[in-house]
Design an enzyme around this catalytic site. Structure first.
Site, PDB file in Angstrom:
ATOM      1  N   ASP A  52      46.577  19.009 102.872  1.00  0.00           N
ATOM      2  CA  ASP A  52      46.208  20.320 103.390  1.00  0.00           C
ATOM      3  C   ASP A  52      46.862  20.591 104.743  1.00  0.00           C
ATOM      4  O   ASP A  52      47.317  19.677 105.435  1.00  0.00           O
ATOM      5  CB  ASP A  52      44.691  20.423 103.538  1.00  0.00           C
ATOM      6  CG  ASP A  52      43.981  20.565 102.201  1.00  0.00           C
ATOM      7  OD1 ASP A  52      44.668  20.801 101.187  1.00  0.00           O
ATOM      8  OD2 ASP A  52      42.737  20.451 102.173  1.00  0.00           O
ATOM      9  N   LYS A  73      45.623  25.594 102.214  1.00  0.00           N
ATOM     10  CA  LYS A  73      44.170  25.542 102.414  1.00  0.00           C
ATOM     11  C   LYS A  73      43.792  25.726 103.882  1.00  0.00           C
ATOM     12  O   LYS A  73      43.065  24.940 104.475  1.00  0.00           O
ATOM     13  CB  LYS A  73      43.579  24.244 101.887  1.00  0.00           C
ATOM     14  CG  LYS A  73      43.937  23.924 100.452  1.00  0.00           C
ATOM     15  CD  LYS A  73      43.537  25.010  99.489  1.00  0.00           C
ATOM     16  CE  LYS A  73      42.067  25.129  99.279  1.00  0.00           C
ATOM     17  NZ  LYS A  73      41.691  26.182  98.300  1.00  0.00           N
ATOM     18  N   MET A 186      34.619  27.857 109.555  1.00  0.00           N
ATOM     19  CA  MET A 186      35.383  29.001 109.045  1.00  0.00           C
ATOM     20  C   MET A 186      34.675  30.321 109.308  1.00  0.00           C
ATOM     21  O   MET A 186      34.683  31.227 108.467  1.00  0.00           O
ATOM     22  CB  MET A 186      35.649  28.817 107.540  1.00  0.00           C
ATOM     23  CG  MET A 186      36.414  27.547 107.219  1.00  0.00           C
ATOM     24  SD  MET A 186      36.434  27.148 105.456  1.00  0.00           S
ATOM     25  CE  MET A 186      34.743  26.585 105.184  1.00  0.00           C
TER      26      MET A 186
END
Length: 267
Positions: A52, A73, A186
């Site tokens: 990632d 990602k 996030m």
């Protein structure tokens, strides 16, 4: 004695990494010091590594002659679709390669590791999971914020930062009523909506809040404010992903701890 010789003296035993197997591994929050011996060993023995964007690229330098497959990602950036990644893992394993799926943090904490191993299990692909240090706990430690503190909190909540009212959203009002610290992955792009939802749910606007960007790396930045002011202050200061949001009284301990923290004294 050098670090290499010290590591060599440890009674560490490698687990056989068989052709046709897939290992999911957590590369930690970014700094090399957080990499586990298990993951270091796996990187050095893999035939193919699907990694990632948040994996420290220096880790890949220890891969021998492994094929490297970039998966992306990372929020706001071009990434491979999850189904494409799943099929890549299956395809590489069926070529009898030793496949390492390398993720930032820990595979099972907002890393979609559960989805990937479920797909592998359904396809009959043997797998193993190597845990890593998740960003939340690494970030708190690096920013001198204790995750738990007697007399301050009895629990800690990890959440993902879906915008309030969106599909897959969490019940922010219920989280606010727990009076326990909340660490959000996030969530920077939704920081205004999340902060407002927490206040609407009963959290005081004066509750300490923080944003930690690029935790444990040379680009780490931390801002402390309140729930009511954190969104505007983070925006004005130009905070960007990857970043974690923290809400709760554990943040108030930071200033006191920094006064005598060894890392602060040597900076």
């Amino acid at each position: 004695m050098s670090l290499e010789r010290k590591i060599a003296k440890l009674p560490f035993k490698s687990v056989p990494f068989e052709p046709g197997h897939v290992w999911l591994a957590g590369a930690g929050p970014g700094n090399l010091g957080s990499l586990t011996l298990d993951v270091l060993d796996a990187v050095s023995r893999a035939d193919a590594i699907v990694y990632d964007a948040l994996v420290n690229p220096d880790i890949l330098e220890i891969a021998q002659s492994a094929e490297l497959h970039f998966a992306g990602k990372r929020g706001g950036r071009v990434s491979a679709a999850q189904e494409t990644i799943n099929q890549k893992l299956i395809g590489l394993a069926r070529q009898k390669m030793r496949v390492l799926r390398l993720k930032g943090g820990d595979p099972y904490i907002f890393g979609r590791g559960g989805e990937e191993v479920k797909t592998l299990a359904e396809a009959g692909i043997p797998f193993r999971v190597l845990p890593g240090i998740t960003a939340a706990f690494a970030a708190l430690a690096s920013a001198d914020i204790p995750a738990t503190m007697r007399g301050t909190n009895r629990a800690i909540i990890l959440a993902t930062g879906h915008a309030p009212g969106s599909e897959g959203d969490v019940d922010w009002a219920s989280l606010a009523r727990t009076n326990q610290p909340i660490i959000i992955y996030m969530g920077l792009s939704n920081i205004d909506k999340i902060a407002n939802a927490l206040i609407s749910g009963g959290m005081s606007g004066d509750t300490p809040a923080a944003v930690i960007q690029s935790a444990t790396t040379p680009d780490e930045r931390t801002m402390v404010a309140t729930v009511a002011t954190i969104a505007n202050r983070a925006r004005q200061a130009g905070f960007a992903s990857p970043a974690l949001l923290i809400f709760g009284d554990i943040i108030s301990l930071r200033a006191q701890l920094q006064a005598s923290c060894l890392e602060e004294l040597v900076r």
